[in-house]
Scaffold this motif. Structure first.
Motif, PDB file in Angstrom:
ATOM      1  N   HIS A 296      -3.481 -14.734   6.213  1.00 41.76           N
ATOM      2  CA  HIS A 296      -3.934 -13.398   5.802  1.00 41.76           C
ATOM      3  C   HIS A 296      -5.248 -13.055   6.494  1.00 41.76           C
ATOM      4  CE1 HIS A 296      -4.182  -9.812   3.417  1.00 41.76           C
ATOM      5  NE2 HIS A 296      -3.090 -10.155   2.766  1.00 41.76           N
TER       6      HIS A 296
ATOM      7  N   GLU B 123      12.029  -6.239  -2.744  1.00 46.47           N
ATOM      8  CA  GLU B 123      12.829  -5.390  -3.624  1.00 46.47           C
ATOM      9  C   GLU B 123      13.625  -4.386  -2.812  1.00 46.47           C
ATOM     10  OE1 GLU B 123      10.144  -3.431  -1.980  1.00 46.47           O
ATOM     11  OE2 GLU B 123       8.988  -4.110  -3.702  1.00 46.47           O
TER      12      GLU B 123
ATOM     13  N   THR C 260       5.432  -8.942  -8.033  1.00 44.73           N
ATOM     14  CA  THR C 260       3.998  -8.618  -8.037  1.00 44.73           C
ATOM     15  C   THR C 260       3.688  -7.400  -7.155  1.00 44.73           C
ATOM     16  OG1 THR C 260       3.797 -10.284  -6.300  1.00 44.73           O
ATOM     17  CG2 THR C 260       3.221 -10.973  -8.520  1.00 44.73           C
TER      18      THR C 260
ATOM     19  N   SER D 193       3.682  -2.178 -10.293  1.00 46.64           N
ATOM     20  CA  SER D 193       3.174  -0.811 -10.497  1.00 46.64           C
ATOM     21  C   SER D 193       4.031  -0.037 -11.486  1.00 46.64           C
ATOM     22  CB  SER D 193       3.161  -0.033  -9.175  1.00 46.64           C
ATOM     23  OG  SER D 193       2.513  -0.756  -8.184  1.00 46.64           O
TER      24      SER D 193
HETATM   25  P1  NAP Z   1       2.213  -0.814   2.382  1.00 51.65           P
HETATM   26  O1  NAP Z   1       2.372   0.431   1.559  1.00 51.65           O
HETATM   27  O2  NAP Z   1       1.444  -0.742   3.643  1.00 51.65           O
HETATM   28  O3  NAP Z   1       1.580  -2.009   1.500  1.00 51.65           O
HETATM   29  C1  NAP Z   1       1.973  -2.286   0.230  1.00 51.65           C
HETATM   30  C2  NAP Z   1       1.003  -3.272  -0.430  1.00 51.65           C
HETATM   31  O4  NAP Z   1       1.805  -4.211  -1.145  1.00 51.65           O
HETATM   32  C3  NAP Z   1       0.105  -4.067   0.505  1.00 51.65           C
HETATM   33  O5  NAP Z   1      -1.171  -4.166  -0.083  1.00 51.65           O
HETATM   34  C4  NAP Z   1       0.772  -5.433   0.557  1.00 51.65           C
HETATM   35  O6  NAP Z   1      -0.121  -6.508   0.782  1.00 51.65           O
HETATM   36  C5  NAP Z   1       1.306  -5.525  -0.856  1.00 51.65           C
HETATM   37  N1  NAP Z   1       2.415  -6.462  -1.036  1.00 51.65           N
HETATM   38  C6  NAP Z   1       3.509  -6.658  -0.256  1.00 51.65           C
HETATM   39  N2  NAP Z   1       4.298  -7.599  -0.795  1.00 51.65           N
HETATM   40  C7  NAP Z   1       3.681  -8.002  -1.939  1.00 51.65           C
HETATM   41  C8  NAP Z   1       4.009  -8.940  -2.945  1.00 51.65           C
HETATM   42  N3  NAP Z   1       5.146  -9.646  -2.896  1.00 51.65           N
HETATM   43  N4  NAP Z   1       3.159  -9.083  -3.992  1.00 51.65           N
HETATM   44  C9  NAP Z   1       2.030  -8.372  -4.083  1.00 51.65           C
HETATM   45  N5  NAP Z   1       1.662  -7.461  -3.162  1.00 51.65           N
HETATM   46  C10 NAP Z   1       2.490  -7.270  -2.104  1.00 51.65           C
HETATM   47  O7  NAP Z   1       3.697  -1.313   2.708  1.00 51.65           O
HETATM   48  P2  NAP Z   1       4.192  -2.605   3.439  1.00 51.65           P
HETATM   49  O8  NAP Z   1       3.022  -3.464   3.850  1.00 51.65           O
HETATM   50  O9  NAP Z   1       5.220  -2.194   4.447  1.00 51.65           O
HETATM   51  O10 NAP Z   1       4.921  -3.316   2.210  1.00 51.65           O
HETATM   52  C11 NAP Z   1       6.101  -2.790   1.656  1.00 51.65           C
HETATM   53  C12 NAP Z   1       6.003  -3.067   0.191  1.00 51.65           C
HETATM   54  O11 NAP Z   1       5.121  -2.113  -0.393  1.00 51.65           O
HETATM   55  C13 NAP Z   1       7.286  -2.877  -0.565  1.00 51.65           C
HETATM   56  O12 NAP Z   1       8.092  -4.033  -0.515  1.00 51.65           O
HETATM   57  C14 NAP Z   1       6.784  -2.566  -1.962  1.00 51.65           C
HETATM   58  O13 NAP Z   1       6.750  -3.715  -2.779  1.00 51.65           O
HETATM   59  C15 NAP Z   1       5.367  -2.087  -1.769  1.00 51.65           C
HETATM   60  N6  NAP Z   1       5.231  -0.729  -2.302  1.00 51.65           N
HETATM   61  C16 NAP Z   1       4.507  -0.607  -3.444  1.00 51.65           C
HETATM   62  C17 NAP Z   1       4.414   0.635  -4.045  1.00 51.65           C
HETATM   63  C18 NAP Z   1       3.636   0.745  -5.303  1.00 51.65           C
HETATM   64  O14 NAP Z   1       3.096  -0.268  -5.775  1.00 51.65           O
HETATM   65  N7  NAP Z   1       3.581   1.930  -5.894  1.00 51.65           N
HETATM   66  C19 NAP Z   1       5.038   1.751  -3.485  1.00 51.65           C
HETATM   67  C20 NAP Z   1       5.763   1.584  -2.327  1.00 51.65           C
HETATM   68  C21 NAP Z   1       5.866   0.314  -1.736  1.00 51.65           C
HETATM   69  P3  NAP Z   1      -0.857  -6.753   2.180  1.00 51.65           P
HETATM   70  O15 NAP Z   1      -2.002  -5.810   2.206  1.00 51.65           O
HETATM   71  O16 NAP Z   1      -1.260  -8.182   2.087  1.00 51.65           O
HETATM   72  O17 NAP Z   1       0.151  -6.490   3.279  1.00 51.65           O
END
Ligand code: NAP
Length: 267
Positions: free
Chosen positions: A68, A127, A165, A170
Protein backbone atom coordinates in the motif's frame (compact mmCIF):
# COMPACT_ATOMS: atom_id res chain seq x y z
CA UNK A 1 10.46 -17.35 -8.23
CA UNK A 2 8.29 -16.12 -11.11
CA UNK A 3 6.66 -12.80 -10.27
CA UNK A 4 4.70 -9.95 -11.80
CA UNK A 5 4.10 -6.43 -10.51
CA UNK A 6 1.01 -4.33 -11.12
CA UNK A 7 1.04 -0.70 -9.95
CA UNK A 8 -1.63 1.98 -9.62
CA UNK A 9 0.13 4.30 -12.07
CA UNK A 10 0.82 7.24 -9.74
CA UNK A 11 4.47 8.34 -9.41
CA UNK A 12 5.09 6.72 -6.01
CA UNK A 13 3.63 3.37 -7.11
CA UNK A 14 5.59 3.44 -10.41
CA UNK A 15 8.84 4.25 -8.52
CA UNK A 16 8.19 1.43 -6.05
CA UNK A 17 7.54 -1.02 -8.90
CA UNK A 18 10.93 -0.01 -10.40
CA UNK A 19 12.58 -0.51 -7.02
CA UNK A 20 10.91 -3.91 -6.72
CA UNK A 21 12.23 -5.02 -10.15
CA UNK A 22 15.79 -3.98 -9.18
CA UNK A 23 15.70 -5.83 -5.87
CA UNK A 24 14.03 -8.85 -7.49
CA UNK A 25 16.82 -9.07 -10.10
CA UNK A 26 19.41 -9.05 -7.29
CA UNK A 27 17.61 -12.06 -5.78
CA UNK A 28 17.31 -13.83 -9.17
CA UNK A 29 13.53 -13.67 -9.34
CA UNK A 30 12.10 -13.98 -12.87
CA UNK A 31 9.64 -11.44 -14.24
CA UNK A 32 6.81 -13.44 -15.86
CA UNK A 33 3.66 -11.75 -17.16
CA UNK A 34 2.10 -15.01 -18.39
CA UNK A 35 2.33 -17.47 -15.48
CA UNK A 36 3.64 -15.74 -12.34
CA UNK A 37 3.60 -17.56 -9.00
CA UNK A 38 3.39 -14.31 -7.07
CA UNK A 39 1.64 -11.10 -8.18
CA UNK A 40 2.60 -7.93 -6.31
CA UNK A 41 0.01 -5.17 -6.33
CA UNK A 42 1.45 -1.72 -5.56
CA UNK A 43 -1.04 1.06 -4.83
CA UNK A 44 -4.16 0.41 -2.77
CA UNK A 45 -6.91 -2.12 -2.28
CA UNK A 46 -8.36 -0.84 -5.57
CA UNK A 47 -5.10 -1.87 -7.28
CA UNK A 48 -5.53 -5.39 -5.88
CA UNK A 49 -8.97 -5.53 -7.51
CA UNK A 50 -7.29 -4.71 -10.86
CA UNK A 51 -4.57 -7.32 -10.24
CA UNK A 52 -7.18 -9.95 -9.39
CA UNK A 53 -9.18 -9.29 -12.56
CA UNK A 54 -6.03 -9.20 -14.70
CA UNK A 55 -5.13 -12.75 -13.61
CA UNK A 56 -8.67 -14.04 -13.07
CA UNK A 57 -8.10 -17.00 -15.39
CA UNK A 58 -5.04 -18.17 -13.40
CA UNK A 59 -6.08 -17.48 -9.81
CA UNK A 60 -5.66 -21.08 -8.66
CA UNK A 61 -1.93 -20.87 -9.55
CA UNK A 62 -1.16 -17.43 -8.10
CA UNK A 63 -0.65 -15.94 -4.65
CA UNK A 64 -1.12 -12.17 -4.31
CA UNK A 65 0.83 -9.71 -2.16
CA UNK A 66 -0.31 -6.13 -1.66
CA UNK A 67 1.91 -3.11 -1.03
CA UNK A 68 0.00 0.00 0.00
CA UNK A 69 1.36 3.40 -0.93
CA UNK A 70 -0.73 5.01 1.81
CA UNK A 71 -1.93 3.31 4.99
CA UNK A 72 -2.10 -0.51 5.23
CA UNK A 73 -5.24 -1.81 3.56
CA UNK A 74 -7.50 -4.84 3.52
CA UNK A 75 -5.61 -6.52 0.69
CA UNK A 76 -2.27 -4.76 1.26
CA UNK A 77 -0.01 -5.98 4.06
CA UNK A 78 3.08 -3.92 3.27
CA UNK A 79 3.87 -0.21 3.33
CA UNK A 80 6.02 1.57 0.75
CA UNK A 81 9.10 1.80 2.98
CA UNK A 82 8.96 -1.93 3.76
CA UNK A 83 9.75 -3.16 0.23
CA UNK A 84 13.35 -4.34 1.00
CA UNK A 85 12.05 -6.34 3.99
CA UNK A 86 9.35 -7.94 1.83
CA UNK A 87 11.85 -8.94 -0.89
CA UNK A 88 14.19 -10.33 1.75
CA UNK A 89 11.41 -12.53 3.18
CA UNK A 90 10.33 -13.56 -0.33
CA UNK A 91 13.89 -14.58 -1.21
CA UNK A 92 14.24 -16.54 2.05
CA UNK A 93 11.05 -18.44 1.19
CA UNK A 94 12.73 -19.59 -2.03
CA UNK A 95 15.96 -20.69 -0.35
CA UNK A 96 14.62 -22.17 2.88
CA UNK A 97 11.98 -24.85 3.38
CA UNK A 98 11.00 -23.39 6.73
CA UNK A 99 10.33 -19.76 5.87
CA UNK A 100 7.54 -20.30 3.33
CA UNK A 101 4.77 -17.69 3.41
CA UNK A 102 1.46 -18.74 4.89
CA UNK A 103 -1.06 -18.98 2.07
CA UNK A 104 -4.39 -17.51 3.15
CA UNK A 105 -7.42 -18.20 0.97
CA UNK A 106 -10.43 -15.87 0.80
CA UNK A 107 -13.87 -16.75 -0.64
CA UNK A 108 -15.04 -15.22 -3.92
CA UNK A 109 -18.48 -14.63 -5.37
CA UNK A 110 -19.66 -16.00 -8.72
CA UNK A 111 -22.55 -14.65 -10.70
CA UNK A 112 -24.28 -15.78 -13.84
CA UNK A 113 -26.00 -12.97 -15.69
CA UNK A 114 -28.81 -14.05 -18.03
CA UNK A 115 -29.76 -11.50 -20.67
CA UNK A 116 -32.06 -11.79 -23.69
CA UNK A 117 -28.84 -11.49 -25.69
CA UNK A 118 -26.97 -14.30 -23.87
CA UNK A 119 -25.44 -15.46 -20.60
CA UNK A 120 -22.19 -14.22 -19.04
CA UNK A 121 -20.38 -15.34 -15.89
CA UNK A 122 -18.29 -13.16 -13.58
CA UNK A 123 -16.27 -13.58 -10.39
CA UNK A 124 -16.02 -10.81 -7.81
CA UNK A 125 -13.43 -10.25 -5.11
CA UNK A 126 -15.35 -7.45 -3.31
CA UNK A 127 -18.92 -7.43 -4.56
CA UNK A 128 -21.36 -6.95 -7.38
CA UNK A 129 -24.13 -4.39 -7.40
CA UNK A 130 -27.19 -4.06 -9.58
CA UNK A 131 -28.67 -0.57 -9.85
CA UNK A 132 -31.34 1.20 -11.88
CA UNK A 133 -30.03 3.79 -14.33
CA UNK A 134 -33.17 5.81 -15.12
CA UNK A 135 -35.12 5.08 -11.96
CA UNK A 136 -35.44 2.46 -9.29
CA UNK A 137 -34.50 -1.16 -9.77
CA UNK A 138 -37.54 -3.45 -9.70
CA UNK A 139 -36.61 -7.05 -9.02
CA UNK A 140 -37.95 -10.29 -7.61
CA UNK A 141 -35.50 -11.91 -5.21
CA UNK A 142 -35.55 -15.68 -4.76
CA UNK A 143 -33.37 -17.64 -2.36
CA UNK A 144 -32.77 -21.31 -3.18
CA UNK A 145 -35.55 -21.20 -5.80
CA UNK A 146 -38.12 -19.91 -3.27
CA UNK A 147 -39.65 -16.44 -3.72
CA UNK A 148 -38.24 -14.19 -0.97
CA UNK A 149 -39.21 -10.58 -1.68
CA UNK A 150 -40.14 -8.03 -4.32
CA UNK A 151 -37.48 -5.32 -4.28
CA UNK A 152 -37.86 -1.74 -5.40
CA UNK A 153 -35.14 0.75 -4.67
CA UNK A 154 -31.80 2.07 -5.84
CA UNK A 155 -30.19 -1.36 -6.00
CA UNK A 156 -28.78 -4.49 -4.45
CA UNK A 157 -25.22 -5.13 -3.29
CA UNK A 158 -23.94 -8.69 -2.88
CA UNK A 159 -20.53 -8.91 -1.27
CA UNK A 160 -17.86 -11.41 -0.32
CA UNK A 161 -16.50 -11.52 3.26
CA UNK A 162 -13.38 -9.55 2.25
CA UNK A 163 -15.58 -7.11 0.33
CA UNK A 164 -17.80 -6.66 3.39
CA UNK A 165 -15.55 -3.83 4.58
CA UNK A 166 -15.99 -1.92 1.30
CA UNK A 167 -19.31 -0.84 -0.31
CA UNK A 168 -21.27 -3.26 1.90
CA UNK A 169 -20.09 -1.44 5.03
CA UNK A 170 -21.39 1.90 3.70
CA UNK A 171 -24.80 0.22 3.33
CA UNK A 172 -24.89 -0.88 6.96
CA UNK A 173 -23.85 -4.46 6.20
CA UNK A 174 -21.92 -6.54 8.71
CA UNK A 175 -18.16 -7.01 8.49
CA UNK A 176 -17.56 -10.73 7.95
CA UNK A 177 -14.34 -12.58 8.70
CA UNK A 178 -12.99 -14.07 5.44
CA UNK A 179 -12.75 -17.54 7.01
CA UNK A 180 -16.57 -17.62 6.85
CA UNK A 181 -17.61 -18.88 3.42
CA UNK A 182 -20.67 -16.76 2.81
CA UNK A 183 -22.10 -13.98 0.70
CA UNK A 184 -23.94 -10.94 2.01
CA UNK A 185 -26.95 -9.27 0.38
CA UNK A 186 -27.43 -5.62 1.33
CA UNK A 187 -30.12 -3.27 0.08
CA UNK A 188 -29.36 0.10 -1.47
CA UNK A 189 -32.18 2.46 -0.47
CA UNK A 190 -35.19 0.15 -0.73
CA UNK A 191 -38.74 1.49 -0.97
CA UNK A 192 -41.17 -0.14 1.43
CA UNK A 193 -44.94 0.10 0.93
CA UNK A 194 -47.92 -2.26 0.42
CA UNK A 195 -46.63 -3.53 -2.93
CA UNK A 196 -42.92 -3.63 -2.32
CA UNK A 197 -41.88 -5.11 0.97
CA UNK A 198 -38.26 -5.97 1.71
CA UNK A 199 -36.57 -7.50 4.71
CA UNK A 200 -34.64 -4.27 5.33
CA UNK A 201 -31.67 -5.93 6.97
CA UNK A 202 -28.61 -7.50 5.33
CA UNK A 203 -28.74 -11.27 4.76
CA UNK A 204 -25.84 -13.70 5.04
CA UNK A 205 -26.08 -16.80 2.85
CA UNK A 206 -23.88 -19.88 3.42
CA UNK A 207 -21.91 -21.36 0.58
CA UNK A 208 -24.43 -24.01 -0.44
CA UNK A 209 -27.22 -21.42 -0.92
CA UNK A 210 -27.89 -19.27 -3.97
CA UNK A 211 -29.86 -16.17 -4.77
CA UNK A 212 -31.63 -15.17 -7.99
CA UNK A 213 -32.49 -11.58 -8.85
CA UNK A 214 -35.15 -11.39 -11.61
CA UNK A 215 -35.65 -8.13 -13.48
CA UNK A 216 -39.35 -7.25 -13.22
CA UNK A 217 -39.68 -4.41 -15.74
CA UNK A 218 -37.98 -3.16 -18.90
CA UNK A 219 -35.18 -1.22 -17.32
CA UNK A 220 -31.71 0.04 -18.03
CA UNK A 221 -29.45 -1.30 -15.31
CA UNK A 222 -25.87 -0.90 -14.23
CA UNK A 223 -24.10 -4.04 -13.06
CA UNK A 224 -20.85 -3.37 -11.20
CA UNK A 225 -18.41 -6.19 -10.53
CA UNK A 226 -15.75 -4.77 -8.20
CA UNK A 227 -14.40 -1.70 -10.09
CA UNK A 228 -15.93 -2.72 -13.45
CA UNK A 229 -19.15 -1.10 -14.72
CA UNK A 230 -21.34 -3.11 -17.12
CA UNK A 231 -24.49 -1.45 -18.54
CA UNK A 232 -27.33 -3.91 -19.25
CA UNK A 233 -30.69 -3.14 -20.88
CA UNK A 234 -32.05 -6.66 -21.42
CA UNK A 235 -31.56 -8.40 -18.07
CA UNK A 236 -33.54 -11.54 -17.29
CA UNK A 237 -31.83 -12.57 -14.05
CA UNK A 238 -28.65 -12.75 -12.01
CA UNK A 239 -27.85 -15.90 -10.05
CA UNK A 240 -25.15 -15.55 -7.39
CA UNK A 241 -23.45 -17.86 -4.94
CA UNK A 242 -20.15 -18.39 -3.17
CA UNK A 243 -17.63 -19.44 -5.82
CA UNK A 244 -15.83 -22.79 -5.82
CA UNK A 245 -12.65 -20.79 -6.52
CA UNK A 246 -10.77 -18.79 -3.91
CA UNK A 247 -8.12 -16.10 -4.04
CA UNK A 248 -4.77 -16.86 -2.33
CA UNK A 249 -2.68 -14.28 -0.51
CA UNK A 250 0.94 -14.93 0.48
CA UNK A 251 1.40 -13.76 4.08
CA UNK A 252 5.08 -13.21 4.85
CA UNK A 253 4.12 -11.95 8.30
CA UNK A 254 0.85 -12.04 10.25
CA UNK A 255 -1.65 -9.18 9.96
CA UNK A 256 -4.95 -10.43 11.41
CA UNK A 257 -8.22 -9.32 9.81
CA UNK A 258 -9.56 -7.63 12.94
CA UNK A 259 -6.33 -5.62 13.25
CA UNK A 260 -6.92 -4.43 9.67
CA UNK A 261 -10.49 -3.48 10.58
CA UNK A 262 -9.40 -1.60 13.68
CA UNK A 263 -6.55 0.27 12.04
CA UNK A 264 -8.62 1.14 8.93
CA UNK A 265 -11.71 2.41 10.66
CA UNK A 266 -10.69 3.39 14.17
CA UNK A 267 -7.11 4.46 13.58
P1 NAP B 1 -12.68 3.95 -5.62
O1 NAP B 1 -14.02 4.61 -5.58
O2 NAP B 1 -11.54 4.69 -6.22
O3 NAP B 1 -12.22 3.48 -4.14
C1 NAP B 1 -13.06 2.88 -3.26
C2 NAP B 1 -12.42 2.82 -1.87
O4 NAP B 1 -12.71 1.52 -1.35
C3 NAP B 1 -10.92 3.01 -1.80
O5 NAP B 1 -10.62 3.79 -0.67
C4 NAP B 1 -10.39 1.59 -1.62
O6 NAP B 1 -9.17 1.51 -0.91
C5 NAP B 1 -11.50 1.00 -0.78
N1 NAP B 1 -11.59 -0.46 -0.83
C6 NAP B 1 -11.50 -1.30 -1.89
N2 NAP B 1 -11.67 -2.57 -1.50
C7 NAP B 1 -11.86 -2.53 -0.15
C8 NAP B 1 -12.10 -3.52 0.83
N3 NAP B 1 -12.20 -4.81 0.50
N4 NAP B 1 -12.28 -3.12 2.11
C9 NAP B 1 -12.21 -1.83 2.46
N5 NAP B 1 -11.99 -0.84 1.58
C10 NAP B 1 -11.83 -1.19 0.28
O7 NAP B 1 -12.89 2.58 -6.41
P2 NAP B 1 -11.89 1.41 -6.70
O8 NAP B 1 -10.54 1.70 -6.07
O9 NAP B 1 -11.98 1.07 -8.15
O10 NAP B 1 -12.60 0.27 -5.84
C11 NAP B 1 -13.84 -0.27 -6.23
C12 NAP B 1 -14.56 -0.55 -4.95
O11 NAP B 1 -15.08 0.68 -4.45
C13 NAP B 1 -15.78 -1.41 -5.10
O12 NAP B 1 -15.45 -2.78 -5.08
C14 NAP B 1 -16.62 -0.98 -3.91
O13 NAP B 1 -16.44 -1.84 -2.81
C15 NAP B 1 -16.10 0.38 -3.54
N6 NAP B 1 -17.18 1.36 -3.61
C16 NAP B 1 -17.64 1.84 -2.43
C17 NAP B 1 -18.72 2.70 -2.43
C18 NAP B 1 -19.21 3.20 -1.12
O14 NAP B 1 -18.65 2.83 -0.08
N7 NAP B 1 -20.27 4.00 -1.12
C19 NAP B 1 -19.33 3.09 -3.62
C20 NAP B 1 -18.84 2.58 -4.80
C21 NAP B 1 -17.75 1.69 -4.79
P3 NAP B 1 -7.77 2.02 -1.50
O15 NAP B 1 -7.77 3.49 -1.32
O16 NAP B 1 -6.79 1.30 -0.64
O17 NAP B 1 -7.72 1.59 -2.95
Amino acid sequence: MRYYVLDRGDQLSVDLAEQFHKLAAQHHFTLDAESPEIVISIGGDGTMLHAFHTFINHISDIAFVGVHTGHLGFYSDWKADELPELIELMSRSVTSEHANPRIVKYPLLELEVQKKSGTTSYIALNEFTLKGVDGTLVAQIDINNQPFEMFRGDGICVSTPSGSTAYNKSLGGAMVHPSIEALQIAEIASINNRVFRTMGSPLLLPKHHYCDIFSRKDQRLLLTVDHNNIPIDDLISVRCQVSKQKISFARYRPYPFWNRVRSSFLG
